[in-house]
Scaffold this motif. Structure first.
Motif, PDB file in Angstrom:
ATOM      1  N   GLN A   1       0.566  -1.492  -0.112  1.00  0.00           N
ATOM      2  CA  GLN A   1       0.147   0.243  -0.080  1.00  0.00           C
ATOM      3  C   GLN A   1       1.092   1.098   0.007  1.00  0.00           C
ATOM      4  OE1 GLN A   1       0.958  -1.043   2.314  1.00  0.00           O
ATOM      5  NE2 GLN A   1       1.765   0.258   3.877  1.00  0.00           N
ATOM      6  N   ALA A   2       0.077   2.096   0.313  1.00  0.00           N
ATOM      7  CA  ALA A   2       0.794   3.421  -0.124  1.00  0.00           C
ATOM      8  C   ALA A   2       1.787   3.968   1.515  1.00  0.00           C
ATOM      9  CB  ALA A   2      -0.310   5.043  -0.233  1.00  0.00           C
TER      10      ALA A   2
ATOM     11  N   ARG B   1       2.483   7.095   2.588  1.00  0.00           N
ATOM     12  CA  ARG B   1       2.569   8.048   3.217  1.00  0.00           C
ATOM     13  C   ARG B   1       1.015   8.892   2.473  1.00  0.00           C
ATOM     14  NH1 ARG B   1       7.916  11.583   2.111  1.00  0.00           N
ATOM     15  NH2 ARG B   1       6.626  12.457   0.078  1.00  0.00           N
TER      16      ARG B   1
ATOM     17  N   ALA C   1      -6.115   8.308   1.570  1.00  0.00           N
ATOM     18  CA  ALA C   1      -4.321   7.261   2.082  1.00  0.00           C
ATOM     19  C   ALA C   1      -4.487   9.066   3.867  1.00  0.00           C
ATOM     20  CB  ALA C   1      -3.373   7.601   1.614  1.00  0.00           C
ATOM     21  N   THR C   2      -4.310   8.203   4.613  1.00  0.00           N
ATOM     22  CA  THR C   2      -4.172   8.785   6.135  1.00  0.00           C
ATOM     23  C   THR C   2      -2.768   8.996   5.933  1.00  0.00           C
ATOM     24  OG1 THR C   2      -3.444   6.546   7.464  1.00  0.00           O
ATOM     25  CG2 THR C   2      -6.173   7.814   7.018  1.00  0.00           C
ATOM     26  N   TRP C   3      -2.391   9.817   7.313  1.00  0.00           N
ATOM     27  CA  TRP C   3      -0.790  10.032   8.042  1.00  0.00           C
ATOM     28  C   TRP C   3       0.326   8.977   7.891  1.00  0.00           C
ATOM     29  CZ3 TRP C   3       1.090   7.366  12.055  1.00  0.00           C
ATOM     30  CH2 TRP C   3       0.083   7.335  12.224  1.00  0.00           C
TER      31      TRP C   3
ATOM     32  N   GLY D   1      -0.267   6.416   5.660  1.00  0.00           N
ATOM     33  CA  GLY D   1      -0.162   5.650   4.076  1.00  0.00           C
ATOM     34  C   GLY D   1      -1.834   4.536   4.118  1.00  0.00           C
ATOM     35  N   GLY D   2      -1.588   3.880   3.330  1.00  0.00           N
ATOM     36  CA  GLY D   2      -2.512   3.168   2.727  1.00  0.00           C
ATOM     37  C   GLY D   2      -2.832   2.088   3.616  1.00  0.00           C
TER      38      GLY D   2
END
Lengths: 311, 422
Positions: free
Chosen positions: A186-187, A189, B298-300, B302-303
């Motif tokens: 996942q992301a 950041r 997304a939050t602080w 990330g995902g």
């Protein structure tokens, strides 16, 4: 006299120590496993043929009981720890290969790998091998039976070596799979960007450096400013290197270009996962050490504990 | 007792009164705390108090972090849609490879996604690929960074085999397998009548855009060969603005990966239906890969990933449990080592041996389980990859996205054994 020494050595298969101060002792000193020469009234021939040179006969007591005990412990610990730190590092590369079709793609940038044993983990090992002390010299002299640890090969037995190696392997598993699952897919950041090969490499490597250095901090029993300096300094050197190397042009730094400053440092996920992985990797050893020293202490543990107040 | 060595013979008397420089009369080395190993030091000893406090502090720090991380991960809304199987027309499900390689069949596919929870902008659009080894060594090496950066170095195509020059010997810019296999599915989103435009700016890392891909480097001779591996590039746009290429060329770590496609600056409400018009161009069928479309906030942190939160909670909980366990143990069975040391020559006592053995056994078992799981996953992937290679006839003119055979084809990789190759 060297014939006698040879006889004792071969027939009993024990480590022999010979001490002498004159030219007639040279043969014996060379034949024995350890030759201690005394410099002084009869000249320097014995000293030149010996492994250790002392000034007076009575210093032998200190040599054996104090320095012998310390050096045996230091060298055994250093070798075991060396296996541990290189296995921790090397096996993360190996687990990565399992996910890279065993194509020999290294998980880290080339210069990271080159500098591992040179810059980031070398000084603490020297601090372990040169400075570590479990009991003071006074205790060593007062409790001569500590010397039996060396005779019985307590610190360098196979079970100890293999346990350190196993510890290294478990740490590498925790580091690799922890980084993997925390950082991917996942992301990482808030701006939605995902972690590629380079960010995973930096995360894993940081975890490895932290783990091996903190493992050393958990092991050693004698903290001077030197130990603090080299252990925390090595970790600092790693981050400094990462920043400076990332500043070189991409022609040199390739995948490490700006990776720490731009991608990893602003990401809370990176810092949180490093903390979690390092603590998790150290817990097994810590539990083992507690169980060993508090509930199944060996003789040297008991002596160390009994004399901890009056150093 | 005379503790000086033989050098005292040069008269150590009365010199003190003579003043002048203090003359050392002995051969004893100068005392220093460092050489005598008497530096001030801290000598930590593990006591039950320390053990319990350390575990307790770690637990108390970790559990809240775990809760916070878990909440952040739970806040993320993610919609995942696997479309590579569903987008094959029903009459071609037996022969997906023919479908993907046939230029005349339309690759457009309509998918409907339902939003499960409110999603606040920006919403990130990713494409997720599975079983695609961007971390294979041959693949990772197949690029030339100097060429990407500098227009004057367009001829530098070393390491880019097999995609380095055209048949005429002209250099391909950007060369290499990584660029050649550029992902070329496209997505369009609408909600009812509303067109949700995808912002494709700023999807790559700034350092890549500004320093690794030149502003004056333009694609040339790209995807001109018989085999098309992926997307084509507009030769009028410099590489530093070809963000899809930049994102793709930052190679992924593992065979399952996501890459950022774009951002949507619209709020989505629960139960909204998003219609995706996608072009299913990319050939993942020949190597058993999977394609997924992912929409995520997304939050602080990330995902969406529960792992960190759970890991913190488990480790924190374990530490607190150990703190209590050791406290209990301290009262029930006080540690045996405080007090006069008992003589114990020889190696381990019997219960020490058992202890060591059980610890070792537990660790070995854990390692073995992990290895078995890991290798079975790998074996499955490798076997599938190897056996899913279909015979590739070079007479097939201009196949679209016929990429799958390349990486595994031993004939194709024979250049690997060429003396000039690596």
């Amino acid at each position: 006299m060297e014939a006698v020494t040879r006889l004792v050595k071969i027939r009993t298969s024990k480590t022999t120590l010979a001490i002498g101060d004159g030219a007639n002792d040279v043969g014996m000193l060379q034949e024995a496993d350890i030759g201690v020469g005394i410099s002084g009234a009869e000249g320097m021939q014995a000293v030149m043929a010996s492994d250790f040179a002392i000034a007076q006969f009575r210093f032998l007591e200190r040599l054996l009981l104090v320095h012998g005990h310390w050096c045996y412990r230091r060298i055994a610990a250093m070798i075991c720890y060396f296996f541990f730190k290189n296995i921790t590092f090397g096996f993360t590369l190996f687990w990565f290969e399992a996910h890279a079709m065993f194509s020999a793609q290294p998980a880290y940038n080339d210069w990271f790998i080159s500098f591992y044993s040179v810059a980031f983990t070398s000084l603490p090992v020297i601090a372990l091998g040169v400075f570590d002390k479990d009991v003071s010299s006074r205790v060593c002299l007062e409790v001569p039976s500590l010397h039996q640890d060396g005779v019985n090969n307590v610190f360098f037995s196979w079970s100890r070596i293999l346990s350190w190696m196993l510890n290294g392997m478990c740490c590498s598993i925790i580091i690799y799979f922890g980084s993997l699952n925390a950082i991917l897919v996942q992301a990482v950041r808030q701006d939605g960007r995902v972690a590629g090969f380079d960010i995973l490499g930096v995360t894993m490597y940081s975890c490895v450096v932290w783990t091996v250095n903190c493992q050393l901090a958990l092991y050693i029993s004698y903290f001077t400013w030197i130990q603090h300096f080299v252990i925390w300094g090595s970790i600092l050197i790693w981050y400094t290197f990462l920043v400076i190397y990332g500043l070189f042009s991409p022609a040199i730094s390739a995948t490490a270009y700006h990776v720490f400053v731009e991608a990893c440092a602003p990401s809370p996920l990176y810092w949180l996962s490093t903390l979690m992985i390092v603590v998790t990797a150290l817990i097994p050893f810590f539990v083992y050490k507690i169980s060993r020293t508090l509930y199944y202490p060996q003789y040297h543990d008991q002596v160390q504990r009994a004399n901890s107040k009056n150093w | 007792m005379n503790s000086h060595a033989a050098g005292t013979s040069n008269g150590g008397s009365g010199d003190a009164a003579a003043g002048g420089a203090a003359r050392r009369n002995t051969r004893m080395p100068k005392y220093s705390k460092f050489t005598q190993q008497e530096l001030p030091a801290c000598k930590p000893i593990l006591t039950p108090k320390w053990v319990v406090s350390v575990f307790f502090i770690v637990g108390v720090i970790f559990v809240p972090i775990g809760v916070v991380s878990l909440l952040a991960a739970r806040d993320v809304v993610e919609i995942i849609d696997r479309y590579d199987e569903a987008c094959v027309p029903s009459n071609m499900t037996e022969n997906k490879l023919a479908y993907i390689q046939n230029e005349t069949i339309s690759k457009e596919c309509i998918r409907n996604l339902t939003v499960t929870k409110d999603m606040k902008q920006p919403i990130f659009v990713y494409y997720e690929l599975d079983n695609f080894y961007q971390n294979h060594r041959r693949y990772v090496k197949s690029r030339n960074d100097a060429q990407l950066r500098d227009a004057s170095k367009a001829n530098q195509t070393s390491a880019c085999e097999p995609e380095k020059t055209t048949a005429n010997g002209q250099p391909i810019v950007p060369c290499g397998l990584i660029a050649w296999s550029l992902f070329n599915d496209t997505y369009n989103f609408t909600r009812g009548n509303e067109n949700l435009t995808v912002d494709k700016k700023d999807i790559s890392w700034k350092s890549d855009r500004e320093h690794k891909f030149g502003k004056d480097v333009y694609p040339s001779n790209f995807q001109n060969g018989a085999l098309k591996g992926g997307a084509t590039l507009n030769p009028k746009i410099p590489l530093s603005e070809q963000e899809d290429l930049i994102v793709w060329m930052r190679t992924a770590a593992l065979p399952t990966f996501r890459k950022l496609y774009g951002r949507i600056y619209f709020d989505l409400k629960e139960n909204d239906t998003i219609t995706v018009r996608l072009n299913n161009n990319y050939n993942t069928y020949s190597f058993g890969g999977k394609k997924r479309l992912v929409l995520s906030t997304a939050t602080w942190l990330g995902g969406k990933n529960d792992f960190l939160g759970f890991a913190y909670l488990i480790v924190g909980g374990l530490c607190i449990f150990l703190a209590f366990a050791f406290t209990l143990l301290y009262f029930v069975k006080p540690s045996t080592s405080i007090g006069a040391p008992s003589i114990n020559f020889g190696g381990l006592e019997p219960d020490n041996q058992l202890f060591c053995f059980t610890t070792l056994l537990t660790l070995v078992l854990h390692t073995a389980i992990l290895l078995i799981v890991d290798f079975s996953v790998l074996a499955k992937a490798s076997v599938y990859h190897y056996f899913s290679l279909t015979p590739y006839t070079s007479g097939n003119a201009n196949p679209i996205c016929g990429f799958g055979r390349k990486l595994g084809d031993h004939n194709y990789l024979s250049w690997n054994r060429h003396p000039a190759g690596r």
